[in-house]
Design a protein around this motif. Structure first.
Motif, PDB file in Angstrom:
ATOM      1  N   MET A 250       0.870  -1.106   0.038  1.00  0.00           N
ATOM      2  CA  MET A 250      -0.111   0.003   0.140  1.00  0.00           C
ATOM      3  C   MET A 250       0.885   1.189  -0.047  1.00  0.00           C
ATOM      4  O   MET A 250       0.399   2.316  -0.814  1.00  0.00           O
ATOM      5  CB  MET A 250      -0.917  -0.037   1.352  1.00  0.00           C
ATOM      6  CG  MET A 250      -2.139  -1.224   1.101  1.00  0.00           C
ATOM      7  SD  MET A 250      -2.915  -0.788  -0.306  1.00  0.00           S
ATOM      8  CE  MET A 250      -3.758   0.693   0.037  1.00  0.00           C
ATOM      9  N   LYS A 251       2.065   1.087   0.702  1.00  0.00           N
ATOM     10  CA  LYS A 251       2.912   2.321   0.936  1.00  0.00           C
ATOM     11  C   LYS A 251       3.531   2.573  -0.478  1.00  0.00           C
ATOM     12  O   LYS A 251       3.718   3.491  -1.173  1.00  0.00           O
ATOM     13  CB  LYS A 251       3.770   2.100   1.854  1.00  0.00           C
ATOM     14  CG  LYS A 251       4.845   3.444   2.063  1.00  0.00           C
ATOM     15  CD  LYS A 251       5.890   2.944   3.138  1.00  0.00           C
ATOM     16  CE  LYS A 251       6.915   4.210   3.135  1.00  0.00           C
ATOM     17  NZ  LYS A 251       8.068   3.810   3.963  1.00  0.00           N
ATOM     18  N   ASP A 252       3.883   1.545  -1.046  1.00  0.00           N
ATOM     19  CA  ASP A 252       4.599   1.545  -2.694  1.00  0.00           C
ATOM     20  C   ASP A 252       3.616   2.033  -3.624  1.00  0.00           C
ATOM     21  O   ASP A 252       3.947   2.830  -4.687  1.00  0.00           O
ATOM     22  CB  ASP A 252       5.188   0.244  -2.913  1.00  0.00           C
ATOM     23  CG  ASP A 252       6.467  -0.206  -2.277  1.00  0.00           C
ATOM     24  OD1 ASP A 252       6.963   0.654  -1.616  1.00  0.00           O
ATOM     25  OD2 ASP A 252       6.771  -1.359  -2.198  1.00  0.00           O
ATOM     26  N   ALA A 253       2.137   1.909  -3.487  1.00  0.00           N
ATOM     27  CA  ALA A 253       1.295   1.880  -4.322  1.00  0.00           C
ATOM     28  C   ALA A 253       1.016   3.439  -4.288  1.00  0.00           C
ATOM     29  O   ALA A 253       0.611   4.022  -5.562  1.00  0.00           O
ATOM     30  CB  ALA A 253      -0.031   1.162  -4.327  1.00  0.00           C
ATOM     31  N   THR A 254       0.910   3.971  -3.200  1.00  0.00           N
ATOM     32  CA  THR A 254       0.515   5.405  -3.069  1.00  0.00           C
ATOM     33  C   THR A 254       1.795   6.454  -3.449  1.00  0.00           C
ATOM     34  O   THR A 254       1.590   7.570  -3.766  1.00  0.00           O
ATOM     35  CB  THR A 254       0.113   5.595  -1.683  1.00  0.00           C
ATOM     36  OG1 THR A 254       1.030   5.525  -0.665  1.00  0.00           O
ATOM     37  CG2 THR A 254      -1.355   4.972  -1.387  1.00  0.00           C
ATOM     38  N   ALA A 255       2.939   5.751  -3.326  1.00  0.00           N
ATOM     39  CA  ALA A 255       4.106   6.617  -3.636  1.00  0.00           C
ATOM     40  C   ALA A 255       4.196   6.706  -4.922  1.00  0.00           C
ATOM     41  O   ALA A 255       3.903   6.039  -5.922  1.00  0.00           O
ATOM     42  CB  ALA A 255       5.372   5.946  -3.041  1.00  0.00           C
ATOM     43  N   PRO A 256       4.795   8.014  -5.491  1.00  0.00           N
ATOM     44  CA  PRO A 256       5.128   8.327  -6.788  1.00  0.00           C
ATOM     45  C   PRO A 256       6.249   7.621  -7.538  1.00  0.00           C
ATOM     46  O   PRO A 256       7.024   7.600  -6.560  1.00  0.00           O
ATOM     47  CB  PRO A 256       4.931   9.808  -7.166  1.00  0.00           C
ATOM     48  CG  PRO A 256       5.637  10.450  -5.651  1.00  0.00           C
ATOM     49  CD  PRO A 256       4.885   9.588  -4.845  1.00  0.00           C
ATOM     50  N   ASP A 257       6.175   7.173  -8.511  1.00  0.00           N
ATOM     51  CA  ASP A 257       7.200   6.094  -9.424  1.00  0.00           C
ATOM     52  C   ASP A 257       8.091   7.169  -9.877  1.00  0.00           C
ATOM     53  O   ASP A 257       7.474   7.584 -11.154  1.00  0.00           O
ATOM     54  CB  ASP A 257       6.826   5.047 -10.050  1.00  0.00           C
ATOM     55  CG  ASP A 257       7.745   4.280 -10.564  1.00  0.00           C
ATOM     56  OD1 ASP A 257       9.119   4.321 -10.055  1.00  0.00           O
ATOM     57  OD2 ASP A 257       7.454   3.323 -11.260  1.00  0.00           O
ATOM     58  N   PRO A 258       9.325   7.570  -9.504  1.00  0.00           N
ATOM     59  CA  PRO A 258       9.899   8.629 -10.594  1.00  0.00           C
ATOM     60  C   PRO A 258      10.440   7.855 -11.972  1.00  0.00           C
ATOM     61  O   PRO A 258      10.555   8.769 -12.739  1.00  0.00           O
ATOM     62  CB  PRO A 258      11.288   8.721  -9.710  1.00  0.00           C
ATOM     63  CG  PRO A 258      11.435   7.784  -8.734  1.00  0.00           C
ATOM     64  CD  PRO A 258       9.916   7.028  -8.531  1.00  0.00           C
ATOM     65  N   ASN A 259      10.426   6.478 -12.173  1.00  0.00           N
ATOM     66  CA  ASN A 259      10.949   6.195 -13.217  1.00  0.00           C
ATOM     67  C   ASN A 259       9.450   5.969 -14.235  1.00  0.00           C
ATOM     68  O   ASN A 259       9.695   5.560 -15.431  1.00  0.00           O
ATOM     69  CB  ASN A 259      11.358   4.476 -13.190  1.00  0.00           C
ATOM     70  CG  ASN A 259      12.509   4.682 -12.328  1.00  0.00           C
ATOM     71  OD1 ASN A 259      13.320   5.670 -12.467  1.00  0.00           O
ATOM     72  ND2 ASN A 259      12.960   3.649 -11.638  1.00  0.00           N
ATOM     73  N   ASN A 260       8.450   5.995 -13.799  1.00  0.00           N
ATOM     74  CA  ASN A 260       7.238   6.081 -14.739  1.00  0.00           C
ATOM     75  C   ASN A 260       6.675   7.537 -14.996  1.00  0.00           C
ATOM     76  O   ASN A 260       5.534   7.395 -15.542  1.00  0.00           O
ATOM     77  CB  ASN A 260       6.177   5.260 -13.602  1.00  0.00           C
ATOM     78  CG  ASN A 260       5.027   4.809 -14.645  1.00  0.00           C
ATOM     79  OD1 ASN A 260       5.241   4.664 -15.745  1.00  0.00           O
ATOM     80  ND2 ASN A 260       4.179   4.377 -14.161  1.00  0.00           N
ATOM     81  N   GLY A 261       7.355   8.277 -14.426  1.00  0.00           N
ATOM     82  CA  GLY A 261       6.878   9.712 -14.787  1.00  0.00           C
ATOM     83  C   GLY A 261       5.681  10.197 -14.021  1.00  0.00           C
ATOM     84  O   GLY A 261       5.038  11.211 -14.397  1.00  0.00           O
ATOM     85  N   ASP A 262       5.290   9.616 -12.882  1.00  0.00           N
ATOM     86  CA  ASP A 262       4.290  10.034 -12.017  1.00  0.00           C
ATOM     87  C   ASP A 262       4.797  11.107 -11.130  1.00  0.00           C
ATOM     88  O   ASP A 262       3.872  11.758 -10.302  1.00  0.00           O
ATOM     89  CB  ASP A 262       3.757   8.769 -11.174  1.00  0.00           C
ATOM     90  CG  ASP A 262       3.109   7.721 -12.089  1.00  0.00           C
ATOM     91  OD1 ASP A 262       2.671   8.190 -12.883  1.00  0.00           O
ATOM     92  OD2 ASP A 262       2.930   6.626 -11.285  1.00  0.00           O
ATOM     93  N   ALA A 263       5.862  11.456 -10.658  1.00  0.00           N
ATOM     94  CA  ALA A 263       6.461  12.429  -9.920  1.00  0.00           C
ATOM     95  C   ALA A 263       5.942  13.852 -10.313  1.00  0.00           C
ATOM     96  O   ALA A 263       5.660  14.104 -11.691  1.00  0.00           O
ATOM     97  CB  ALA A 263       7.966  12.524 -10.016  1.00  0.00           C
ATOM     98  N   PRO A 264       5.746  14.541  -9.459  1.00  0.00           N
ATOM     99  CA  PRO A 264       5.167  16.012  -9.916  1.00  0.00           C
ATOM    100  C   PRO A 264       6.316  16.704 -10.767  1.00  0.00           C
ATOM    101  O   PRO A 264       7.424  16.619 -10.434  1.00  0.00           O
ATOM    102  CB  PRO A 264       5.120  16.678  -8.331  1.00  0.00           C
ATOM    103  CG  PRO A 264       5.227  15.555  -7.601  1.00  0.00           C
ATOM    104  CD  PRO A 264       5.753  14.425  -8.090  1.00  0.00           C
ATOM    105  N   ASP A 265       5.660  17.467 -11.702  1.00  0.00           N
ATOM    106  CA  ASP A 265       6.343  18.346 -12.773  1.00  0.00           C
ATOM    107  C   ASP A 265       6.756  19.669 -12.067  1.00  0.00           C
ATOM    108  O   ASP A 265       5.886  20.151 -11.874  1.00  0.00           O
ATOM    109  CB  ASP A 265       5.822  18.136 -14.100  1.00  0.00           C
ATOM    110  CG  ASP A 265       6.686  18.851 -14.990  1.00  0.00           C
ATOM    111  OD1 ASP A 265       7.887  18.767 -14.787  1.00  0.00           O
ATOM    112  OD2 ASP A 265       6.135  18.951 -16.034  1.00  0.00           O
TER     113      ASP A 265
END
Length: 64
Positions: free
Chosen positions: A44-59
Protein backbone atom coordinates in the motif's frame (compact mmCIF):
# COMPACT_ATOMS: atom_id res chain seq x y z
CA UNK A 1 -24.05 -3.91 17.28
CA UNK A 2 -21.86 -4.40 20.34
CA UNK A 3 -18.21 -5.18 19.81
CA UNK A 4 -15.81 -7.37 21.74
CA UNK A 5 -15.68 -5.10 24.77
CA UNK A 6 -16.63 -7.55 27.47
CA UNK A 7 -13.93 -9.90 28.81
CA UNK A 8 -16.40 -12.77 28.52
CA UNK A 9 -16.69 -12.15 24.75
CA UNK A 10 -12.91 -12.43 24.37
CA UNK A 11 -12.85 -15.60 26.47
CA UNK A 12 -15.53 -17.24 24.32
CA UNK A 13 -13.71 -16.20 21.14
CA UNK A 14 -10.41 -17.66 22.38
CA UNK A 15 -12.07 -20.92 23.41
CA UNK A 16 -13.76 -21.26 20.00
CA UNK A 17 -10.46 -20.57 18.18
CA UNK A 18 -8.61 -23.16 20.25
CA UNK A 19 -11.34 -25.74 19.62
CA UNK A 20 -11.48 -25.07 15.89
CA UNK A 21 -7.78 -24.73 15.07
CA UNK A 22 -6.04 -26.45 17.96
CA UNK A 23 -3.56 -24.85 20.35
CA UNK A 24 -0.51 -25.96 18.34
CA UNK A 25 -1.55 -24.17 15.12
CA UNK A 26 -2.58 -20.80 16.63
CA UNK A 27 0.97 -19.35 16.90
CA UNK A 28 1.66 -20.32 13.29
CA UNK A 29 -1.60 -18.69 12.16
CA UNK A 30 -0.78 -15.50 14.10
CA UNK A 31 2.71 -15.37 12.56
CA UNK A 32 1.30 -15.79 9.04
CA UNK A 33 -1.28 -13.05 9.61
CA UNK A 34 1.46 -10.73 10.88
CA UNK A 35 3.63 -11.39 7.83
CA UNK A 36 0.66 -10.84 5.51
CA UNK A 37 -0.16 -7.51 7.17
CA UNK A 38 3.48 -6.42 6.86
CA UNK A 39 3.48 -7.21 3.12
CA UNK A 40 0.09 -5.52 2.66
CA UNK A 41 1.28 -2.31 4.37
CA UNK A 42 4.45 -2.26 2.25
CA UNK A 43 2.47 -2.73 -0.96
CA UNK A 44 0.00 0.00 0.00
CA UNK A 45 2.86 2.37 0.76
CA UNK A 46 4.51 1.56 -2.57
CA UNK A 47 1.23 1.98 -4.45
CA UNK A 48 0.60 5.46 -3.06
CA UNK A 49 4.16 6.73 -3.58
CA UNK A 50 4.92 8.30 -6.96
CA UNK A 51 7.23 6.29 -9.19
CA UNK A 52 10.04 8.52 -10.54
CA UNK A 53 10.81 6.02 -13.32
CA UNK A 54 7.22 6.04 -14.55
CA UNK A 55 6.76 9.79 -14.86
CA UNK A 56 4.32 9.98 -11.95
CA UNK A 57 6.51 12.43 -10.06
CA UNK A 58 5.29 16.04 -9.81
CA UNK A 59 6.56 18.20 -12.64
CA UNK A 60 8.39 21.37 -11.51
CA UNK A 61 8.98 22.82 -14.98
CA UNK A 62 6.07 25.28 -14.64
CA UNK A 63 7.14 26.55 -11.20
CA UNK A 64 8.30 30.14 -11.09
Amino acid sequence: MPGLREPSHWLVLIIVLVLVFGAARLPMIAKNIGQSMKIFRKEMKDATAPDPNNGDAPDDTNAK
